[in-house]
Design a protein around this motif. Structure first.
Motif, PDB file in Angstrom:
ATOM      1  N   GLY A  97       0.819  -1.208   0.000  1.00 30.56           N
ATOM      2  CA  GLY A  97       0.000   0.000   0.000  1.00 30.56           C
ATOM      3  C   GLY A  97       0.853   1.259   0.000  1.00 30.56           C
ATOM      4  O   GLY A  97       2.089   1.204   0.008  1.00 30.56           O
ATOM      5  N   GLU A  98       0.189   2.385  -0.029  1.00 30.37           N
ATOM      6  CA  GLU A  98       0.897   3.666  -0.065  1.00 30.37           C
ATOM      7  C   GLU A  98       1.431   4.092   1.298  1.00 30.37           C
ATOM      8  O   GLU A  98       2.375   4.867   1.369  1.00 30.37           O
ATOM      9  N   LEU A  99       0.811   3.610   2.377  1.00 30.91           N
ATOM     10  CA  LEU A  99       1.228   4.000   3.727  1.00 30.91           C
ATOM     11  C   LEU A  99       1.939   2.847   4.410  1.00 30.91           C
ATOM     12  O   LEU A  99       1.594   1.680   4.221  1.00 30.91           O
ATOM     13  N   ASP A 100       2.918   3.176   5.236  1.00 26.63           N
ATOM     14  CA  ASP A 100       3.631   2.131   5.965  1.00 26.63           C
ATOM     15  C   ASP A 100       2.941   1.849   7.306  1.00 26.63           C
ATOM     16  O   ASP A 100       2.046   2.575   7.730  1.00 26.63           O
ATOM     17  N   HIS A 101       3.369   0.787   7.954  1.00 29.39           N
ATOM     18  CA  HIS A 101       2.737   0.352   9.203  1.00 29.39           C
ATOM     19  C   HIS A 101       2.886   1.378  10.324  1.00 29.39           C
ATOM     20  O   HIS A 101       1.994   1.510  11.158  1.00 29.39           O
TER      21      HIS A 101
END
Length: 65
Positions: free
Chosen positions: A34-38
């Motif tokens: 996805g575009e965002l990290d954890h």
């Protein structure tokens, strides 16, 4: 019996605490590709009150109804 007395009280879930490592592992799997990290997702969950942090532990909060 009145309808009020027949209503169930909200279900109480036992409080479950998670270490940061476990939260990170679950979020990494969820946001893979996805575009965002954890780390960003975890921060948003805390900022929006869906995850509470304290003493190195995290606790999921019930969704507002």
């Amino acid at each position: 019996m009145s309808s009020r007395s027949r209503r169930r009280s909200p279900r109480r879930c036992p409080r479950t605490y998670y270490e940061e490592k476990e939260i990170n592992e679950r979020l990494k799997a969820w946001c893979d590709g996805g575009e965002l990290d954890h780390v960003t997702i975890r921060r948003y969950l805390v900022d929006f009150g869906l995850l509470e942090r304290g003493g190195g532990m995290y606790q999921a909060q019930p969704l507002p109804m």
